[in-house]
Design a protein around this motif. Sequence first.
Motif, PDB file in Angstrom:
ATOM      1  N   ALA A  84       6.525   7.018  21.268  1.00 16.32           N
ATOM      2  CA  ALA A  84       6.141   5.621  21.037  1.00 16.32           C
ATOM      3  C   ALA A  84       7.047   4.981  20.002  1.00 16.32           C
ATOM      4  O   ALA A  84       7.538   5.653  19.091  1.00 16.32           O
ATOM      5  CB  ALA A  84       4.685   5.552  20.578  1.00 16.32           C
ATOM      6  N   ASP A  85       7.267   3.668  20.151  1.00 15.86           N
ATOM      7  CA  ASP A  85       8.002   2.875  19.167  1.00 15.86           C
ATOM      8  C   ASP A  85       9.334   3.549  18.807  1.00 15.86           C
ATOM      9  O   ASP A  85       9.529   3.982  17.673  1.00 15.86           O
ATOM     10  CB  ASP A  85       7.131   2.686  17.917  1.00 15.86           C
ATOM     11  N   PRO A  86      10.268   3.620  19.762  1.00 15.81           N
ATOM     12  CA  PRO A  86      11.516   4.354  19.529  1.00 15.81           C
ATOM     13  C   PRO A  86      12.475   3.638  18.586  1.00 15.81           C
ATOM     14  O   PRO A  86      12.495   2.407  18.496  1.00 15.81           O
ATOM     15  CB  PRO A  86      12.126   4.441  20.933  1.00 15.81           C
ATOM     16  N   THR A  87      13.299   4.429  17.898  1.00 20.48           N
ATOM     17  CA  THR A  87      14.407   3.890  17.125  1.00 20.48           C
ATOM     18  C   THR A  87      15.593   3.675  18.067  1.00 20.48           C
ATOM     19  O   THR A  87      15.559   4.080  19.231  1.00 20.48           O
ATOM     20  CB  THR A  87      14.819   4.861  16.008  1.00 20.48           C
ATOM     21  N   ALA A  88      16.651   3.065  17.560  1.00 26.79           N
ATOM     22  CA  ALA A  88      17.836   2.835  18.392  1.00 26.79           C
ATOM     23  C   ALA A  88      18.462   4.159  18.829  1.00 26.79           C
ATOM     24  O   ALA A  88      18.919   4.290  19.969  1.00 26.79           O
ATOM     25  CB  ALA A  88      18.854   1.997  17.620  1.00 26.79           C
ATOM     26  N   ASP A  89      18.492   5.151  17.938  1.00 24.45           N
ATOM     27  CA  ASP A  89      19.037   6.464  18.294  1.00 24.45           C
ATOM     28  C   ASP A  89      18.243   7.085  19.435  1.00 24.45           C
ATOM     29  O   ASP A  89      18.809   7.671  20.362  1.00 24.45           O
ATOM     30  CB  ASP A  89      19.020   7.401  17.082  1.00 24.45           C
ATOM     31  N   GLU A  90      16.922   6.963  19.374  1.00 24.61           N
ATOM     32  CA  GLU A  90      16.078   7.531  20.424  1.00 24.61           C
ATOM     33  C   GLU A  90      16.269   6.796  21.744  1.00 24.61           C
ATOM     34  O   GLU A  90      16.282   7.414  22.814  1.00 24.61           O
ATOM     35  CB  GLU A  90      14.608   7.497  19.970  1.00 24.61           C
TER      36      GLU A  90
ATOM     37  N   PHE B 113       7.798   2.432  24.826  1.00 22.07           N
ATOM     38  CA  PHE B 113       7.819   3.897  24.835  1.00 22.07           C
ATOM     39  C   PHE B 113       9.111   4.354  25.501  1.00 22.07           C
ATOM     40  O   PHE B 113       9.667   3.646  26.350  1.00 22.07           O
ATOM     41  CB  PHE B 113       6.636   4.467  25.629  1.00 22.07           C
ATOM     42  N   ILE B 114       9.589   5.544  25.115  1.00 24.74           N
ATOM     43  CA  ILE B 114      10.738   6.123  25.807  1.00 24.74           C
ATOM     44  C   ILE B 114      10.368   7.500  26.356  1.00 24.74           C
ATOM     45  O   ILE B 114       9.387   8.122  25.927  1.00 24.74           O
ATOM     46  CB  ILE B 114      11.970   6.271  24.893  1.00 24.74           C
TER      47      ILE B 114
ATOM     48  N   ILE C 114      12.814   4.239  29.752  1.00 16.80           N
ATOM     49  CA  ILE C 114      12.120   3.397  28.775  1.00 16.80           C
ATOM     50  C   ILE C 114      11.113   2.513  29.506  1.00 16.80           C
ATOM     51  O   ILE C 114      11.359   2.094  30.639  1.00 16.80           O
ATOM     52  CB  ILE C 114      13.136   2.540  27.980  1.00 16.80           C
ATOM     53  N   VAL C 115       9.980   2.270  28.874  1.00 16.40           N
ATOM     54  CA  VAL C 115       8.970   1.415  29.471  1.00 16.40           C
ATOM     55  C   VAL C 115       8.348   0.550  28.378  1.00 16.40           C
ATOM     56  O   VAL C 115       8.099   1.018  27.260  1.00 16.40           O
ATOM     57  CB  VAL C 115       7.877   2.239  30.198  1.00 16.40           C
ATOM     58  N   THR C 116       8.146  -0.725  28.691  1.00 14.46           N
ATOM     59  CA  THR C 116       7.512  -1.658  27.759  1.00 14.46           C
ATOM     60  C   THR C 116       6.199  -2.128  28.361  1.00 14.46           C
ATOM     61  O   THR C 116       6.174  -2.652  29.478  1.00 14.46           O
ATOM     62  CB  THR C 116       8.435  -2.863  27.478  1.00 14.46           C
ATOM     63  N   ILE C 117       5.120  -1.911  27.611  1.00 10.20           N
ATOM     64  CA  ILE C 117       3.778  -2.316  28.032  1.00 10.20           C
ATOM     65  C   ILE C 117       3.385  -3.572  27.253  1.00 10.20           C
ATOM     66  O   ILE C 117       3.450  -3.591  26.025  1.00 10.20           O
ATOM     67  CB  ILE C 117       2.743  -1.213  27.747  1.00 10.20           C
ATOM     68  N   VAL C 118       2.995  -4.622  27.964  1.00  6.14           N
ATOM     69  CA  VAL C 118       2.550  -5.855  27.309  1.00  6.14           C
ATOM     70  C   VAL C 118       1.094  -6.097  27.676  1.00  6.14           C
ATOM     71  O   VAL C 118       0.747  -6.181  28.856  1.00  6.14           O
ATOM     72  CB  VAL C 118       3.400  -7.063  27.727  1.00  6.14           C
ATOM     73  N   LEU C 119       0.256  -6.182  26.653  1.00 11.01           N
ATOM     74  CA  LEU C 119      -1.172  -6.409  26.850  1.00 11.01           C
ATOM     75  C   LEU C 119      -1.553  -7.792  26.353  1.00 11.01           C
ATOM     76  O   LEU C 119      -1.053  -8.261  25.332  1.00 11.01           O
ATOM     77  CB  LEU C 119      -1.997  -5.354  26.104  1.00 11.01           C
ATOM     78  N   ASN C 120      -2.449  -8.416  27.090  1.00 11.45           N
ATOM     79  CA  ASN C 120      -3.014  -9.703  26.695  1.00 11.45           C
ATOM     80  C   ASN C 120      -4.505  -9.456  26.488  1.00 11.45           C
ATOM     81  O   ASN C 120      -5.298  -9.566  27.415  1.00 11.45           O
ATOM     82  CB  ASN C 120      -2.755 -10.729  27.789  1.00 11.45           C
ATOM     83  N   GLY C 121      -4.864  -9.080  25.258  1.00  7.97           N
ATOM     84  CA  GLY C 121      -6.212  -8.574  25.044  1.00  7.97           C
ATOM     85  C   GLY C 121      -6.307  -7.217  25.717  1.00  7.97           C
ATOM     86  O   GLY C 121      -5.424  -6.374  25.582  1.00  7.97           O
ATOM     87  N   ASP C 122      -7.387  -6.984  26.460  1.00  7.08           N
ATOM     88  CA  ASP C 122      -7.536  -5.734  27.203  1.00  7.08           C
ATOM     89  C   ASP C 122      -6.878  -5.793  28.572  1.00  7.08           C
ATOM     90  O   ASP C 122      -6.897  -4.825  29.333  1.00  7.08           O
ATOM     91  CB  ASP C 122      -9.029  -5.393  27.375  1.00  7.08           C
ATOM     92  N   LYS C 123      -6.290  -6.936  28.897  1.00  4.53           N
ATOM     93  CA  LYS C 123      -5.681  -7.129  30.215  1.00  4.53           C
ATOM     94  C   LYS C 123      -4.211  -6.739  30.189  1.00  4.53           C
ATOM     95  O   LYS C 123      -3.466  -7.131  29.289  1.00  4.53           O
ATOM     96  CB  LYS C 123      -5.837  -8.592  30.639  1.00  4.53           C
ATOM     97  N   LEU C 124      -3.801  -5.956  31.198  1.00  6.82           N
ATOM     98  CA  LEU C 124      -2.401  -5.583  31.328  1.00  6.82           C
ATOM     99  C   LEU C 124      -1.621  -6.788  31.830  1.00  6.82           C
ATOM    100  O   LEU C 124      -1.867  -7.298  32.922  1.00  6.82           O
ATOM    101  CB  LEU C 124      -2.253  -4.401  32.293  1.00  6.82           C
ATOM    102  N   CYS C 125      -0.680  -7.250  31.027  1.00  6.19           N
ATOM    103  CA  CYS C 125       0.052  -8.477  31.329  1.00  6.19           C
ATOM    104  C   CYS C 125       1.378  -8.192  32.029  1.00  6.19           C
ATOM    105  O   CYS C 125       1.764  -8.891  32.954  1.00  6.19           O
ATOM    106  CB  CYS C 125       0.287  -9.235  30.020  1.00  6.19           C
TER     107      CYS C 125
END
Length: 272
Positions: free
Chosen positions: A208-214, A198-199, A221-232
């Motif tokens: 959500a899901d930004p392009t290079a221009d965005e 996200f940006i 900018i923030v990147t969320i990584v999930l492992n199932g329902d668990k925040l990884c």
Amino acid sequence: MAKQYKSLHPAKYYRDYLSHNIRPDGRDFDKFRPIILNVCSIDTADGSAIAKIGRTTVVCGIKAEFCKPKAETPREGFIVPNLELPPLCSPKFRPGPPSDQAQVLTQLIADIIENSECIDLKELCIFPDKLAWCLFIDFICLDFDGAVVDACVLSLMGALRTVRLPSVEYDPAIDNKLVNLEDRIPLHVRSNPISTTFIIFDDKIILADPTADEENLCSGIVTIVLNGDKLCCVHKPGGSALTEEELFDCVEKSKKRLPSIENLIEAALKNV
């Protein structure tokens, strides 16, 4: 005329669109781009996949080689990721040594692999303190149009699930290994981490899901990584701050995306 306006005043161009609650490519703020995943794309690799998110395209190839375990971890193998951002993928990159961005993202991918525990390094050990597998995971970005980490993680999960390691018999007395290339064992992938980027635009609008221009115009900018329902993993490299409520909202949007990504991976692997 719109192209000239965008080139001369890119921030104002985006603000004009966002003020009407729509993005220049026609998406809503929380709308994701189409995703494509193709596995077993490289015959010479032990595992491979191509992931495409919008125009962003990443190839992942995995090569397994023998190595000696570290003295401090004699019962573990290795995983060595590396991301290349060549000039081919975007004018912002130049020939030469890896850019700072490539190095930062490579480390982020390594952290995601470690934190998600998708691969148990102990299962890569063939004989303690003597012989183990090292998985060299190479990512090459063919088209850089934003959210490249999301494409890397997706291609990684597709590639890992296609790895077949030959069975190995090792005799420590004579330091001899017998490799049976005909008898191959699938790599045990314990989980499927999914990355969503996200940006923050103008310190207040979350896309959500930004392009290079965005990404170039964003204030954070923030990147969320999930492992199932668990925040990884949460990767937030400075920029505008997110409130706790905004961060939780990003996590919830990421969770809603999980089933479609997991179904995509399973569909790509169906005939493997």
